[in-house]
Design an enzyme around this catalytic site. Structure first.
Site, PDB file in Angstrom:
ATOM      1  N   ASN A   1       4.798  -1.217   5.431  1.00 57.46           N
ATOM      2  CA  ASN A   1       4.080  -1.343   4.171  1.00 57.46           C
ATOM      3  C   ASN A   1       3.326  -2.661   4.236  1.00 57.46           C
ATOM      4  OD1 ASN A   1       3.191  -1.428   1.507  1.00 57.46           O
ATOM      5  ND2 ASN A   1       5.105  -2.365   0.806  1.00 57.46           N
TER       6      ASN A   1
ATOM      7  N   MET B   1       0.837  -1.196   0.000  1.00 58.93           N
ATOM      8  CA  MET B   1       0.000   0.000   0.000  1.00 58.93           C
ATOM      9  C   MET B   1       0.872   1.245   0.000  1.00 58.93           C
ATOM     10  SD  MET B   1      -2.977  -1.524   0.655  1.00 58.93           S
ATOM     11  CE  MET B   1      -3.248  -3.263   0.925  1.00 58.93           C
ATOM     12  N   CYS B   2       2.159   1.047   0.337  1.00 57.63           N
ATOM     13  CA  CYS B   2       3.042   2.186   0.553  1.00 57.63           C
ATOM     14  C   CYS B   2       4.429   1.788   0.051  1.00 57.63           C
ATOM     15  CB  CYS B   2       3.126   2.512   2.053  1.00 57.63           C
ATOM     16  SG  CYS B   2       1.513   2.672   2.854  1.00 57.63           S
ATOM     17  N   ARG B   3       5.336   2.682   0.172  1.00 55.34           N
ATOM     18  CA  ARG B   3       6.736   2.419  -0.137  1.00 55.34           C
ATOM     19  C   ARG B   3       7.558   3.056   0.972  1.00 55.34           C
ATOM     20  NH1 ARG B   3       7.364  -1.327  -3.843  1.00 55.34           N
ATOM     21  NH2 ARG B   3       5.925  -2.018  -2.231  1.00 55.34           N
TER      22      ARG B   3
END
Lengths: 276, 276, 276, 276
Positions: B112, B1-3
């Site tokens: 993440n 969903m993120c980095r």
């Protein structure tokens, strides 16, 4: 900690009430006279019932006084029932999810005041919230917690009873934690038809709350005030601080009381917290 | 969903790592190659250890790619250890308190992934958080909850053990709720001296995670790359996606593993959730 | 319309000056005593010279008093020379590009006051800005325009002369437009080594401006004040309003004057606008 | 650089057009198919004509896809004519005053494209703006400058002529500065009654622009599509990228053309820049 305003009556542009009056709510965001703080610049919100009867909510984290989107909405949106709130945080994060009014289904809720030593009871109160409602809590304020407790205690069926049970619960848990005066509140809540407004504090020294006089009475007193010709007899305002300076326009809500603004005659009752 | 990205080594301007590389984290905020989403524009954060050894955290709700304050910090702040994170929300409010890294005392945490069907277990997990820590939770993300569970389970004394107990707990409660694969995570956590990085998912299909090769090895491979002359052998990066395109620079962290970046030789171990 | 502060001396955490003093600048954002407005909540900025000697600028549109990123920077960044500014807009858009300090190369500029009837002269003043500098103007404030006019008139070579020519020009064009008292200003400008601070208004009723007494004198007066033992004799503050309440600490900058804070003895001179 | 949408017809909740369609504008903010950039996350705006016939404008600096206030407006505001725009900046500040649509009196303007090497001609173009209008320019985009030039050249009297003179002027000054292809634009402009939409570029390779087919034709083609039964024959959409996937619904606006959506039959004309 905050200031708020509830309007019910003849559909008006929000601007008429939010910006136009001499000591308007937007003016109070910079220069509150009766509030604990003179500045209420930690976010704001406005909730209004739209043409289809459902409540819209616009909230933002900056001050109301310089917000251009609020200005636009106020200039272009008409509603027969709206809430507006300006916030002064005492440390809780300044974020949209901490701005009032809070919404659940058709219901709006806003609050001025605080749960004393909220950090001591937050976890216990959380546990009392209906698990079905729990995930609706998005922010970290005592105000939103009070709303979810009231919902848990039957707000949608019996608003005064549910608010009394919420207040009783906060006081009980506060006392268990050694907090002498756990609750300080003026609360407005609505389902889009009726508005309930509560003034209460454990110490009996509640924040200010006023309601506007009957429009027909005011019309007699002030036959030349054009605004009064344009709104219905049913029109009513409840405010943390009086707007404008019309003699006879404002009446203090008594300590430990609540009023109901509704189709037909409005009513005022005594309020006392109840065990839940 | 993120980095995310974790840097430890020779003190550098944050810009050197955040903006300069070909496929930098800031570039990934617009054009992620390996992420579930290509855009990570729902807030960002950077945490760095300052001259006095304490962690500073800058977080904001807009995209990283157009944030001028992040650009300023990156151009003017040097640090030997920093975390950076870009967020892609799946519905949770976009607000500072939901941005990573999260901080507790000297500790920073970023994540993440997700807890599957988090709404089903949020209340249960809340109850497991140490009541002394409970009020530190300011946001509504699964990531922050994982941090507070790990703190509850002894993160400050035994990071790998605490993370294993957190993961085991999430899986246990998830399974009780009928969630087949409750956990998906790459996590970085640091006390300002060591960095622990975990890659794990209940399904065994974890999000990507890479660590940089030993600088002395890279220097032999690429004697002409100036940057490698300027940083110590101890310098190490852990990233969701490789930066730049230097052959031999990046190694995948294996499934169900964690690494420790520390003074002296870094280490890699197997990771398995534990009952708690 | 605003409040500002300039610090030069022993490298300090920004917090020491921005938050710690009794009547700090952050406190002034809510409760200014000497300002035209009591609230300065329409954005803020801080500029500091970093380890590499270049100025970093952090600006944001909300109030300073609730900004968490400012708090973080103040707690973790040390600098020997920094500017801080809190804004009270009189209608101009609240946006980062209208927040002070403004930067050009190594130079920082901030302002309190206004060009009277700025809308009448904005176009004319624009035309006087060096076409090479023109595109650097990103906002819509009179303050930024004054900076670009001063740059046009040689700020980088002769700061007092350039500011005098800027002031003379504003007064000339103002008078042409029928504005009786075109300029009201307290301005601070720095190249990272010296700080120039100006107090002037066309009417001779300038906004308040104070400078701190010599540290060696204060140390004799207050041998027990720890802070004074920790900073060098060269340390100096220039502020819109005095911080703290140390007797003998603050001196008013006279009307139509400017001071120079510099390595060696600081100096004070008469200021008069010049034709340009 | 951006994506936009103009709606005119049966009054609809903004949501019906902004969020509901398969490849909606909000979806395009994350995943544009035909744009120069796939992400348009540098601010957005929506302008709608309210019940009293005046245009309201809501603009904000974050991405449209995660903005809760936009979602609220879309869910609760109905309008017969509205514009929506999502921005991808190429370096210009991300601030409300740079978000589209721009407004002047009853007029709204939005743009996708750019003036090539705008920095070379910005000052010259500024000088051509009517001094009476000059102070209305609040931002720093080429798009707003184009609007003010068109206003200067008579937009309120003769929209196509004024836009042609604006385009001719930009091309003339661009050529003087050595810019081969100065203008790239798709522009929508409205007075609340009619909508004009232009597609033009100096190079003859204009950004994509589509208009929806006549509703009566579509109804015959797709008798089962409920939405088409609910809107009038006069209903029309003009969009940077087709929404949804209804065969026969979308037609490309030809190069160097403009269309007029108006009461009665809509029209399409050739567009060519004119000397001014």
């Amino acid at each position: 900690m905050c200031r708020w305003l509830a309007y019910s009556g003849t559909p008006l542009l929000l601007d008429t009430i939010l910006y136009k009056p001499a000591h308007s709510l937007i003016d109070q965001s910079l220069h509150s006279k009766l509030g604990v703080e003179t500045t209420n610049g930690d976010g704001f919100g406005v909730g209004w019932y739209a043409a289809n009867g459902t409540p819209a909510v616009l909230r933002d984290v900056g001050p109301a006084w310089n917000n251009r989107n609020l200005r636009e909405i106020a200039d272009h949106v008409q509603s027969p029932l709206f809430f507006a709130h300006i916030r002064a945080s005492t440390g809780t994060a300044v974020q949209q999810t901490n701005c009032h009014p809070f919404r659940h289904g058709r219901w709006l809720w806003m609050h001025n005041g605080s749960i004393a030593d909220f950090h001591l009871m937050r976890r216990e109160l959380f546990l009392l919230v209906d698990p079905q409602l729990f995930n609706g809590i998005e922010g970290t304020t005592d105000s939103e917690m009070m709303f979810y407790l009231a919902l848990t205690f039957g707000l949608e069926q019996d608003p005064p009873g549910a608010v009394a049970r919420m207040a009783g619960t906060v006081e009980r848990i506060g006392h268990e934690k050694g907090v002498e005066f756990p609750l300080q509140m003026t609360v407005a809540v609505t389902d889009g038809v009726r508005v309930w407004a509560f003034r209460y504090s454990s110490k009996g020294e509640s924040r200010s709350l006023f309601y506007s006089s009957r429009v027909d009475t005011l019309r007699t007193l002030h036959p030349d005030v054009e605004f009064l010709q344009e709104v219905s007899d049913e029109t009513r305002l409840i405010v943390s601080e009086p707007l404008g300076d019309l003699p006879g326009a404002w009446n203090e809500v008594p300590e430990s009381s609540y009023g109901v603004v509704q189709p037909g005659a409005d009513e005022m009752f005594t309020f006392s917290p109840q065990a839940a």
